[in-house]
Design an enzyme around this catalytic site. Structure first.
Site, PDB file in Angstrom:
ATOM      1  CB  CYS A  11      -1.035   0.184   1.051  1.00 15.73           C
ATOM      2  SG  CYS A  11      -0.175  -0.184   2.653  1.00 15.73           S
ATOM      3  CG  ASN A  14       4.411  -1.836   5.217  1.00 17.86           C
ATOM      4  OD1 ASN A  14       5.629  -2.209   5.519  1.00 17.86           O
ATOM      5  ND2 ASN A  14       3.458  -2.802   5.226  1.00 17.86           N
ATOM      6  CB  CYS A  16      -3.595   1.498   7.128  1.00 24.72           C
ATOM      7  SG  CYS A  16      -3.453   3.080   8.015  1.00 24.72           S
ATOM      8  NE  ARG A  17      -4.525   1.559   1.821  1.00 21.17           N
ATOM      9  CZ  ARG A  17      -4.281   2.185   0.827  1.00 21.17           C
ATOM     10  NH1 ARG A  17      -5.000   2.219  -0.325  1.00 21.17           N
ATOM     11  NH2 ARG A  17      -3.164   2.954   0.587  1.00 21.17           N
ATOM     12  CB  SER A  18       0.111  -3.596   2.561  1.00 23.15           C
ATOM     13  OG  SER A  18       1.232  -2.838   3.250  1.00 23.15           O
ATOM     14  CG  ASP A 123      -5.130   6.180   2.378  1.00 21.90           C
ATOM     15  OD1 ASP A 123      -5.094   5.795   3.649  1.00 21.90           O
ATOM     16  OD2 ASP A 123      -4.213   6.855   1.635  1.00 21.90           O
TER      17      ASP A 123
END
Ligand code: 4NP
Length: 154
Positions: A11, A14, A16-18, A123
């Site tokens: 993301c 690195n 939050c999402r990934s 995001d």
């Protein structure tokens, strides 16, 4: 015995999402007793958060679903990643474009985590907790479908 598949989830930050995608995918393969089949990691296209643990909101939503992200630390995508990993999974179209532009060599396949139909994992950084629920739901379904696709005979 087949060789382990190596997957990198990417993301922007690195944090939050990934990290969530890496943790959820790891928990799915652990639940199947198949950890040896995969090498998993995550990274960001940006450098702001290098060395930091995931955002507390990602840690919390993961913990709520029995997934531990607390040992992860952010890093930036490196040139070697395009040779080290078999598949690089981008969380959104901006990450996908940044990854394609950054690759100068290496054979990693670069694709969206949600690619059928193509969809962003939005995001959540500047939003509230609802955004993280949504990210969890999308990441979980993307990881389930990815694992199914990798299990299908070629
Ligand atoms: P991520 O979220 O890409 O899912 O880790 C973000 C984290 C930090 C920032 C943007 C997105 N930031 O601008 O610092």
């Amino acid at each position: 015995m087949t060789l382990p598949r190596s997957l990198l989830f990417v993301c922007l930050g690195n944090i939050c999402r990934s990290p969530l995608a890496e943790g959820v995918f790891r928990s799915l393969v652990e639940a199947k007793g198949e950890s040896d089949r995969f090498t998993l990691d995550s990274a960001g296209t940006g450098a702001w958060h290098i060395g930091k643990p995931p955002d507390p909101r990602s840690i919390d939503i993961a913990a709520k679903h029995g997934v531990d992200l607390s040992m992860q630390r952010a890093r930036q995508v490196a040139p070697e990643d395009f040779a080290r990993f078999d598949i690089i999974l981008a969380m959104d179209a901006d990450n996908l474009a940044a990854l394609r532009a950054a690759r100068h060599s290496g054979t990693a396949r670069i694709r969206l985590l949600l690619d059928d139909p193509p969809m962003d994992v939005p995001d959540p950084y500047f939003g509230g907790p609802q955004g993280f629920e949504n990210v969890y739901r999308l990441v979980r379904s993307g990881c389930e479908r990815l694992l199914e696709a990798l299990d299908r005979p070629a």
